[in-house]
Design a protein around this motif. Structure first.
Motif, PDB file in Angstrom:
ATOM      1  N   VAL A 147     -37.323  37.833 -10.970  1.00  0.00           N
ATOM      2  CA  VAL A 147     -38.204  37.720  -9.536  1.00  0.00           C
ATOM      3  C   VAL A 147     -38.533  38.795  -8.842  1.00  0.00           C
ATOM      4  N   ALA A 148     -37.369  39.792  -8.822  1.00  0.00           N
ATOM      5  CA  ALA A 148     -37.548  41.061  -8.147  1.00  0.00           C
ATOM      6  C   ALA A 148     -38.436  42.227  -9.253  1.00  0.00           C
ATOM      7  N   GLU A 149     -38.161  42.250 -10.103  1.00  0.00           N
ATOM      8  CA  GLU A 149     -38.632  43.185 -11.202  1.00  0.00           C
ATOM      9  C   GLU A 149     -40.169  42.934 -11.309  1.00  0.00           C
ATOM     10  N   MET A 150     -40.663  41.681 -11.429  1.00  0.00           N
ATOM     11  CA  MET A 150     -42.055  41.468 -11.791  1.00  0.00           C
ATOM     12  C   MET A 150     -43.024  41.952 -10.265  1.00  0.00           C
ATOM     13  N   LEU A 151     -42.455  42.081  -9.387  1.00  0.00           N
ATOM     14  CA  LEU A 151     -43.365  42.630  -8.291  1.00  0.00           C
ATOM     15  C   LEU A 151     -43.888  43.693  -8.461  1.00  0.00           C
ATOM     16  N   GLY A 152     -43.354  44.686  -9.096  1.00  0.00           N
ATOM     17  CA  GLY A 152     -43.963  46.008  -9.542  1.00  0.00           C
ATOM     18  C   GLY A 152     -45.374  45.569 -10.183  1.00  0.00           C
ATOM     19  N   ILE A 203     -52.110  50.463 -16.433  1.00  0.00           N
ATOM     20  CA  ILE A 203     -51.120  49.266 -16.276  1.00  0.00           C
ATOM     21  C   ILE A 203     -49.884  49.699 -15.510  1.00  0.00           C
ATOM     22  N   PRO A 204     -49.201  48.756 -14.783  1.00  0.00           N
ATOM     23  CA  PRO A 204     -48.186  49.118 -14.313  1.00  0.00           C
ATOM     24  C   PRO A 204     -46.886  48.710 -15.296  1.00  0.00           C
ATOM     25  N   HIS A 212     -33.680  48.100  -6.666  1.00  0.00           N
ATOM     26  CA  HIS A 212     -34.282  49.516  -6.415  1.00  0.00           C
ATOM     27  C   HIS A 212     -34.987  49.874  -7.931  1.00  0.00           C
ATOM     28  N   GLY A 213     -36.372  49.447  -7.868  1.00  0.00           N
ATOM     29  CA  GLY A 213     -37.095  49.557  -9.072  1.00  0.00           C
ATOM     30  C   GLY A 213     -38.048  50.921  -9.313  1.00  0.00           C
ATOM     31  N   PHE A 214     -38.005  51.527 -10.339  1.00  0.00           N
ATOM     32  CA  PHE A 214     -38.680  52.494 -10.675  1.00  0.00           C
ATOM     33  C   PHE A 214     -39.987  52.357 -11.781  1.00  0.00           C
ATOM     34  N   TYR A 215     -41.013  52.312 -11.169  1.00  0.00           N
ATOM     35  CA  TYR A 215     -42.060  51.946 -12.062  1.00  0.00           C
ATOM     36  C   TYR A 215     -43.265  53.264 -12.226  1.00  0.00           C
ATOM     37  N   PHE A 264     -43.632  55.243  -9.165  1.00  0.00           N
ATOM     38  CA  PHE A 264     -43.593  54.830  -7.838  1.00  0.00           C
ATOM     39  C   PHE A 264     -42.306  53.862  -7.740  1.00  0.00           C
ATOM     40  N   GLU A 265     -41.801  53.825  -6.544  1.00  0.00           N
ATOM     41  CA  GLU A 265     -40.517  53.000  -6.351  1.00  0.00           C
ATOM     42  C   GLU A 265     -40.629  52.108  -5.419  1.00  0.00           C
ATOM     43  N   LEU A 266     -40.107  50.831  -5.667  1.00  0.00           N
ATOM     44  CA  LEU A 266     -40.182  49.683  -4.702  1.00  0.00           C
ATOM     45  C   LEU A 266     -38.670  49.407  -4.414  1.00  0.00           C
TER      46      LEU A 266
END
Length: 147
Positions: free
Chosen positions: A58-63, A76-77, A138-141, A120-122
Motif C-alpha cells: 500500500v505504501a510502495e504503489m503510491l509512487g 512510466i514510474p 522511504h521510496g526511491f523511484y 524522485f523520493e517519497l
C-alpha cells in the motif's frame, strides 16, 4: 468515493491485480499527493495483524500514482528501492499517504523531459484507523521514458 477515485482504484487493480485482491482503495490521487487504504480482511496474517507485505504494497504503489501525473510522453514510474520501518502492529485497516513538493514535481518533469528519466523520493506514513503510525517508508523511484 468520487468517480475519479473509483476510476483510479479500478486502474490500479487492472495494472496490478494483486492490489485488487488486497481490497486496496485509492483515496487521494492528484499531482503531488496520493493516499490509499487497505482493509483488514484479506490482509491479516497468521497472528491477527496486518501482513507486512500488504503494508509494504500500500505504501510502495503510491509512487505509481504520483508518477502518473507527470506529462512526459512514454514515461512510466518505476520503483528502484523501498525501505520500510514497521513501527507498530496494524490491528485495523491502514492508510498510506505521501506528498511530493511542487518544486520537486517541476524538477522531475523538467529532467525527465530533457533526459528521458528522473529520480524522485517519497516519504510515506502508513497509519491505522486509530491514528497509530504502523509503518514508514522511504521510496526511491524513477520516471523513465520507455521504448
Amino acid at each position: 468515493m468520487t468517480d475519479v477515485l473509483t476510476e483510479q482504484t479500478e486502474m490500479v487493480h487492472a495494472v496490478v491485480p494483486i492490489l485488487g485482491q488486497m481490497g486496496l482503495e485509492v483515496l487521494v490521487a492528484e499531482p503531488g499527493r496520493a493516499a490509499a487504504r487497505i482493509p483488514t480482511g484479506p490482509n491479516v496474517n497468521h497472528f491477527g495483524v496486518a501482513y507486512a507485505g500488504s503494508l509494504f504494497s500500500v505504501a510502495e504503489m503510491l509512487g505509481g500514482i504520483i508518477g502518473g501525473f507527470f506529462q512526459v510522453p512514454g514515461a512510466i514510474p518505476i520503483v528502484k528501492r523501498l525501505e520500510i520501518d514497521f513501527t507498530r502492529p496494524a490491528m485495523t485497516a491502514a492508510t498510506a499517504s505521501t506528498t511530493l513538493s511542487e518544486e520537486e514535481q517541476a524538477r522531475v518533469q523538467s529532467e525527465a523531459t530533457e533526459t528521458g528519466k528522473a529520480n524522485f523520493e517519497l516519504l510515506t506514513e502508513v497509519v491505522g484507523e486509530d491514528g497509530t503510525v504502523v509503518a514508514r517508508t522511504h521510496g526511491f523511484y524513477q520516471l523513465r521514458v520507455m521504448g
